[in-house]
Structure formats: structure tokens, C-alpha cells
Design a protein around this motif. Sequence first.
Motif, PDB file in Angstrom:
ATOM      1  N   ILE A  67      34.510  51.683  21.437  1.00  0.00           N
ATOM      2  CA  ILE A  67      34.387  52.173  22.822  1.00  0.00           C
ATOM      3  C   ILE A  67      33.605  51.155  23.649  1.00  0.00           C
ATOM      4  CG2 ILE A  67      33.478  54.015  24.296  1.00  0.00           C
ATOM      5  CD1 ILE A  67      33.786  55.930  21.914  1.00  0.00           C
ATOM      6  N   PHE A  68      32.532  50.659  23.052  1.00  0.00           N
ATOM      7  CA  PHE A  68      31.694  49.674  23.751  1.00  0.00           C
ATOM      8  C   PHE A  68      32.510  48.423  24.081  1.00  0.00           C
ATOM      9  CE2 PHE A  68      27.720  47.150  24.178  1.00  0.00           C
ATOM     10  CZ  PHE A  68      27.075  48.015  25.016  1.00  0.00           C
ATOM     11  N   LEU A 118      34.859  49.063  26.952  1.00  0.00           N
ATOM     12  CA  LEU A 118      34.215  49.145  28.265  1.00  0.00           C
ATOM     13  C   LEU A 118      33.568  47.829  28.697  1.00  0.00           C
ATOM     14  CD1 LEU A 118      32.543  52.642  27.895  1.00  0.00           C
ATOM     15  CD2 LEU A 118      34.628  52.101  29.102  1.00  0.00           C
ATOM     16  N   ASN A 119      33.150  47.010  27.732  1.00  0.00           N
ATOM     17  CA  ASN A 119      32.535  45.719  28.043  1.00  0.00           C
ATOM     18  C   ASN A 119      33.428  44.603  27.544  1.00  0.00           C
ATOM     19  OD1 ASN A 119      29.372  46.073  28.755  1.00  0.00           O
ATOM     20  ND2 ASN A 119      30.120  47.705  27.453  1.00  0.00           N
ATOM     21  N   ASP A 120      33.743  43.659  28.414  1.00  0.00           N
ATOM     22  CA  ASP A 120      34.554  42.539  27.938  1.00  0.00           C
ATOM     23  C   ASP A 120      33.664  41.611  27.104  1.00  0.00           C
ATOM     24  OD1 ASP A 120      33.046  41.878  30.109  1.00  0.00           O
ATOM     25  OD2 ASP A 120      34.398  40.304  30.767  1.00  0.00           O
ATOM     26  N   SER A 121      34.304  40.914  26.212  1.00  0.00           N
ATOM     27  CA  SER A 121      33.673  39.895  25.353  1.00  0.00           C
ATOM     28  C   SER A 121      32.480  40.398  24.555  1.00  0.00           C
ATOM     29  CB  SER A 121      33.263  38.662  26.171  1.00  0.00           C
ATOM     30  OG  SER A 121      32.194  38.959  27.030  1.00  0.00           O
ATOM     31  N   VAL A 122      32.616  41.571  23.977  1.00  0.00           N
ATOM     32  CA  VAL A 122      31.602  42.013  23.017  1.00  0.00           C
ATOM     33  C   VAL A 122      31.867  41.292  21.699  1.00  0.00           C
ATOM     34  CG1 VAL A 122      30.914  43.962  21.568  1.00  0.00           C
ATOM     35  CG2 VAL A 122      31.143  44.271  24.014  1.00  0.00           C
TER      36      VAL A 122
END
Lengths: 167, 298
Positions: free
Chosen positions: A116-117, A120-124
Amino acid sequence: MRGLVYVMLGLCGLWLQVTLAGSLAVGGIRPNLMLLLLLVVGLRWQDPWVFLFGALVGLAMDSFSHGILGLYAISYLLSSVFARATGQAINEQNVALNFLLVLMLSLTEGMISLGIFDYLNDSVPWWSWFFTRVIPGALYTALLSPVAFPLVIFLERSLKLSTPELE
Amino acid sequence: MFDLIKRNRLFLSALTVLVMLALLLSARWRAPGAMGWLDELAQTIAYPFQAGYHSVSTSLRNTLSDYVSLVNLRQENDRLKLQVQALQEEVNHYINSAIQFNLLREQMLFLEEQPDRKVFAEVIGESVDNFHNVLLINKGRNVGIRRNFPVVLREGVVGRIQSTTATESVVQLIIDRRHRFPVLVQRSRQRLELQGQGGSVRLQPNDRGVVLGTGETLRMERIRMLADVEPEDRIVTSGMAGIFPKGLLVGVVKNVTRERHELFQSAEVVPAVDFNRIEGVFVILKEPKSADYPLFSE
């Protein structure tokens, strides 16, 4: 009665997570005491409505982590469902098996949260976080399962709660 | 139909809760500013727990510290008496110095304009999970803190205000994965003097990049290939994001990565602030109109 027990467990788990988990952190990795409690309850009690408990404590975790509201609510809800299903599928319970089950379910929860993270956040850095945060966190949480299971069993016997094992 | 619903009520309930949570998550992600009351409610509930823990742990630490300091108290007392005599003489010297310092300080303050009004806040909590890097501080809207106000220390940039309530605020650290902001490479004073330029430091407007948190350190990306970035370079805020004032120290370049096939080079930056030892921070109070500016990081 059981509803009250869930409320008290949720509050206790949250209190421990906020106050104790930071002090128990090793190398910046803190155990997820709230998740541990949720998984133990899901595995042992196999309550059909455990998903609601998971969603609520997940929302509480979202509030205390000051992240995105809903992240842990979803991952905890799914984890509680998996824990219940696993508990139903595997009747036997011993220390080693409990450790393995909590480890696997914690890893699953970590992957859901990370997924999920990541969405929602690009380039994790998915793999980096998986190896440096999710796996150590899950291992640490699972290592505490030999303490958590007896506590929940003690609670069951003290309050004379009916469980699939005791029935 | 009713029987079907009744038979599957568990599954339908779980599905309903899941869909509601997904909608909540989606709404919060698309418009982080919306439904601020929900954040405020969550923080208001969380605040007594975190503040209570902080208070109890501080009391325990002080009690332990008091007990430890009682040990060897007599020996220390004798030693200190001798020290006091020596220090009394030294104090006279410092009183003279202090008078001179105050005189000079007043002149300096007169000459130096103070561009930022700051408020000090104590750290009372942190995130309870392993994914977010945030701190909870004990000052909020009551003292004028608003969302996106910069948070700094003498050592450098700490982060920005993520959300506030009347009495407390959440600080998103610059090492948090969700945080990114534009920076500049700042060259040393020594080189500046060799080049014979005026002023205290030289900012190179062309050597820009974007710093983003990795959870532990910082990574600077989108640095143009010809930009002169080397290890030990100091990185400062560019002032372009509308959050941090220009020229605040962010960190020092540890290593630079240049790949031939890439359009940009990147660098690992060691933050100037030790985030594990923060006990208090300064929040820079900006003009109210700046609080909701379009942000680079969003």
C-alpha cells in the motif's frame, strides 16, 4: 463480555505499542506489539468478527504513526482474517508452530503495508525496506510470541472465555 | 435475497469495512488537506498517551539520575569546595568579559536583522511504526504554528510541520520517505576567498538537486551531469519549495553516483542533524499567507 475484552485488549496493546515498543527497539527496529496481540487473538479465538477488531486497532495505529489514515487499518483487517483462517486450518498449537505462524503472518502484514505504501508513494525502495524493516520487524514480533500466547491463554482461563480449543 | 444477505453477512460486513477504509485512504491521499478534523481527532486522542508516557519516563529518568548522583557525594563535595575557590577567581574574569560581550551583542543585534521568528517546542513522542519518520512536539496552533512551517535546529533542517492541533504538532522529518525538497550545493568559505568574491558563502544556482528521505539518510537526485558535486560538499536549502528559507544546512555529501547512461547524477547526503538525539526543535513562524502555498513536495 467478549466485546469488553476486545476493547481492553485493544487499549492495552496500543498502550504497550506507544510506551514500550520504542524502548524495546533494536537497531531502530521496534516490535509490533499491537499486531502480535491481534494475531494471537485471531489464531486462538478465531472469532468471526475479529476483522472488525483488526480494522479498529489498525486505525488506531494509523493515528499513532501519524502516517496515512487507512494504511494499517486495511493491512490489520486482512491480517486478522488470515490469522483466523490459519487458526482454523491448523488445530495444533505449540511454541515453535506459534512462532512460525506469527512470523509468517507478520511478514504478510508487512508486505501488505509495504504494498500500500509503495502504491501511494512513488519510488519506495521495496526490497531494501523488505529486508531491512519488514523481515527484522516480523522476526522480532514473532520472537515475542512465546510471551504473548501464555498471556492470552491466562486471560482466557481467568475470564472463562470459550475458545475452539477449550470447547 | 434476505436469506442470501443473512447467510453471507460476515463476508459482506468485512467487504463493506474494507471498501470504506479504501475510500478513506483514497480520499486522504488525493487531498491530504481535506478532512483535517479527522487528523485532529486522531491526534487529540493520541496526545494524552504520548504526553503521559513522556512525563512518566522523564520523572523516572530524573529519579534514577538523582539516586546515582548521591553516590560518592561526600568525596565530590570536598573536591567541589576546592573547585569553587578556583572558580571564584575565574568568575571575576568572566564578569568583565560578560559586560564586554553584552555591549558588543547589543551592537550586533542592532546591525543584524532577524528575519525569522521562531518558537521552541519540546519533543514528546514519535511514530510507533517502522515506516514513518515523524516527531510529536508540544506546541500547536495556539502559538501560531501552521501546516508546512519549517522546523530547524542550530545544526540544520529538521523537517516540516505535517499537521497541527491547538496544543501539539506532528513534524515530518526530512529523512521521511514522503519528504522531498529542492536544495543547492554550497561551496566552502575557503574557495570563496580564493576566488575573491564578497559575502560569507557562495551559492551555486546551477548546482541544484532534489533531496528526498530514505528513512535513514538523504538522497539527492536530479543533479545535472555537469554540475560540480563532490563528497564533503555542504547541501543547503534552495528556498524554492516555499517551505524552508534559503540557505539552511541540510547535510554533507557522502558519495556521488555518476552513471554514463543516466541523464542526472545522484548523491547520498548525511543529514546535519542527528535525528536520534532531538529533544527540542525550533519552528520558524512564517506569514499566514505562506502556509498553504503550492508545494514542491506535493
